[in-house]
Scaffold this active site. Structure first.
Site, PDB file in Angstrom:
ATOM      1  N   GLY A   1      17.670  -2.869  -2.195  1.00 49.49           N
ATOM      2  CA  GLY A   1      16.515  -3.779  -1.865  1.00 49.49           C
ATOM      3  C   GLY A   1      15.336  -2.846  -0.937  1.00 49.49           C
ATOM      4  N   GLU A   2      14.084  -3.488  -0.700  1.00 49.76           N
ATOM      5  CA  GLU A   2      13.174  -3.004  -0.083  1.00 49.76           C
ATOM      6  C   GLU A   2      13.007  -1.559  -0.375  1.00 49.76           C
ATOM      7  OE1 GLU A   2      12.480  -4.120   4.020  1.00 49.76           O
ATOM      8  OE2 GLU A   2      13.290  -6.192   3.460  1.00 49.76           O
TER       9      GLU A   2
END
Ligand SMILES: Cc1cc2nc3c(=O)[nH]c(=O)nc-3n(C[C@H](O)[C@H](O)[C@H](O)COP(=O)(O)OP(=O)(O)OC[C@H]3O[C@@H](n4cnc5c(N)ncnc54)[C@H](O)[C@@H]3O)c2cc1C
Length: 593
Positions: free
Chosen positions: A412-413
């Protein structure tokens, strides 16, 4: 222009957009790539001012009490939901608007203080920390950073207190790691009063529970046939907003509501544009810088839990008539966890302080923090899992949940591979431009070029002959400081050699990039650890503490980090890259069996 050139053109354009325009202070990480130790950003180790510390301590006391009494991470995981009571409680304490200015209903905390709050939540429940991050670190961040006074006045008071929730919607089917490839369209209306949005977003945390979503969509660039990304503030009550899947069933952080939604001819008023039109990619990347900082804090909290659980078990479980803590291979894991948790906390604090102190460009440090802490946490969880043996596998203990929860962090991110490559390439850009200046001048000398080339040459040469000074105050840390300075010098030498040897093709050589990025990350991590140790020793001395602070974990971290840096740099010349790529290509070319 062939397809490859067009792709390269696009990459260069994206890279340009990634880089902040105009002159600015040299940050710590960019300094490393130039062979400098920019001490001012990292030494002395940052401290929260006394008045703020008192407020933070009071907040943490209230928060910990609330979390210990009202947060049940196992139940959140089982029910795949965070109860409204927990969200309301976090709102009451101020967690959902921690860094929002007081005038808009927030607590006005610094990033450093906010990271301490997130660390406490991350210690206990990853679903809850990801929920808070999605709302506060990224969901309302574009509004906080780029919103006009009117926009903030209109939206923030309810969002800062948790009466309303926020989400950040960038990802689409075609725009995952390739964030610039957003396909959602935003067409201006004929009268220019609003934009009409069409497209789908997926994997969006809080999508189904949010009242305000920061949505990235593609808008036409006036006077050209090009398009660029713009950030819009969208609310789910706008006609044409369709929730396709409110809670996509998933493996970990099950308490978070990860959703998929479509916008079909949704009319968004032009007043809802966040930041400059066409600069949505920069808005998104700046927002993610904040998310990556609190990611570091959450991972630090979780790593501390791993260490606590490991120590508890190693001191009680007996086999072969000894507690597990008597076995060196168990000690090795515990030592590594203690060292890594110390480093993760130090790196988070320093990175957050860069934001608080107004460094303009901290994208390299936040990317390093994200990759480093998420990889280290994964190791910590693997180690504590092993120490618990078979019992770790069963759901009455939190370990299998922690393992499931932690896996998203590396994806994620910004997937860690993408960020690793980014760290190396953005870092090498500074010295790369200097070499280009020198090369271009040699090929086509001109009076104008000569002075620039001379400055570039002086800078490159200076970094090659001068070992940077790492200014610690504590005598007992001088040896480590000298080693660190020498490793920065060797790193700079390696960066220069990579640039001279490979030139442009380095843009595609990810295995070489990984070694450079890994060395840079460990240099940054060791610096943060050394700075903190120095501060702790000096603090104890000033306060006349007879007992020197416990240096064992930090000492181990520095030794292991220096070893890893040497190994990364040695791998640049001694490696199996050709054989590795040949084996991968051979497998990739085979038809599926
Ligand atoms: C639980 C969850 C919550 C999320 N929340 C949000 C949210 O709130 N908002 C939001 O906008 N998005 C969110 N996301 C999306 C997340 O940011 C993306 O999943 C992530 O950016 C990766 O994109 P992708 O899944 O499409 O993977 P892909 O882009 O398909 O990449 C798959 C893998 O390929 C490799 N890879 C890709 N590109 C490269 C490269 N250039 N070099 C080397 N390797 C590469 C990496 O190993 C990567 O993991 C969430 C995702 C999950 C699973």
């Amino acid at each position: 222009m062939n397809k490859l050139d067009a792709q390269r053109q696009k990459e260069i354009q994206q890279a340009e957009e990634l880089l902040f325009a105009g002159p600015q202070a040299l940050g710590f990480a960019k300094g490393l790539f130039q062979g400098h130790f920019v001490a001012d950003w990292v030494m002395p180790y940052p401290r929260i001012p006394a008045a703020q510390q008192t407020e933070l301590d009071e907040t943490l006391t209230g928060l910990c009490k609330f979390l210990d009494e009202d947060l049940d991470p196992a139940e959140i995981d089982r029910q795949a939901d965070i109860p409204r009571g927990v969200i309301d409680g976090l709102g009451r304490i101020g967690v959902l608007g921690m860094t929002a200015p007081k005038e808009y209903g927030g607590r006005g905390f610094s990033q450093m203080a906010n990271c301490k709050v997130l660390e406490e939540i991350g210690r206990r429940c990853a679903s809850t920390s990801v929920f808070v991050n999605a709302h506060h670190s990224i969901g309302i961040r574009a509004l906080l950073l780029f919103g006009t006074h009117e926009q903030k006045q209109k939206w923030l008071p309810k969002l800062s207190t948790g009466q309303q929730l926020g989400a950040f919607a960038l990802t689409e089917k075609e725009a995952g790691s390739d964030a610039a490839n957003v396909q959602m369209q935003a067409r201006p209306s004929e009268d220019g009063s609003h934009f009409i949005l069409n497209g789908e977003k997926r994997y969006i945390t809080n999508a189904a529970i949010a009242h305000e979503l920061t949505v990235m969509a593609r808008t036409p660039v006036p006077g050209s046939d090009k398009t660029a990304i713009t950030a819009f503030l969208v609310t789910p009550d706008m006609p044409g907003f369709e929730m396709l899947e409110a809670r996509m069933p998933k493996m970990g952080i099950r308490g978070t509501a990860t959703g998929r939604f479509a916008l079909r001819d949704v009319k968004v008023p032009k007043e809802n544009i966040l930041g400059p039109p066409g600069k949505g990619l920069k808005v998104a990347l700046t927002v993610l810088d904040f998310g990556r900082t609190t990611f570091g804090a959450c991972c630090t909290g979780a790593a501390k839990t791993c260490l606590d659980l490991a120590v508890q078990h190693a001191n009680t479980r007996k086999q072969f008539n000894k507690t597990l803590g008597n076995f060196d291979l168990v000690k090795k894991k515990i030592a590594r966890m203690a060292a890594d948790a110390y480093a993760m906390e130090s790196m988070t604090t320093v990175t957050a302080s860069l934001i608080d102190r107004g460094l303009e460009d901290y994208m390299l440090e936040t990317a390093m923090l994200k990759v480093f802490t998420t990889e280290r946490l994964w190791e910590c969880i693997n180690d504590v899992f092993q120490i618990y043996g078979g019992s770790a596998y069963f759901v009455d203990l939190p370990l299998e949940r922690m393992l499931r929860d932690a896996r998203i962090n590396q994806i994620g991110e910004g997937a860690n591979e993408v960020l690793t490559s980014f760290i190396a390439l953005v870092g090498m850009r500074g010295p790369g431009m200097e070499f280009k200046e020198i090369y271009d001048t040699m090929m086509k000398p001109s009076r104008d070029r000569m002075s620039k080339a001379w400055a570039a040459g002086k800078n490159r040469l200076g970094a090659t002959i001068r070992v940077p000074d790492v200014p610690v105050q504590s005598e007992q840390l001088r040896g480590h400081a000298r080693q660190l300075g020498r490793l920065i010098w060797r790193f700079n030498f390696a960066v220069n050699r990579v640039l001279i040897t490979y030139r442009e093709p380095i843009l595609d050589m990810q295995i070489v990039q990984e070694r450079i990025a890994n060395a840079a990350m460990d240099l940054f991590a060791s610096t943060c650890v050394l700075s903190r140790q120095d501060s702790e020793i000096q603090f104890a001395r000033r306060n006349g503490d007879a007992a020197a602070p416990d240096r064992a974990a930090a000492d181990l971290f520095l030794r292991q980090s220096f070893r890893r840096i040497r190994s990364s740099l040695a791998g640049l010349t001694d490696n199996d890259d050709k054989a590795l790529l040949a084996a991968a290509n051979s497998s990739l070319a085979k038809p599926p069996s």
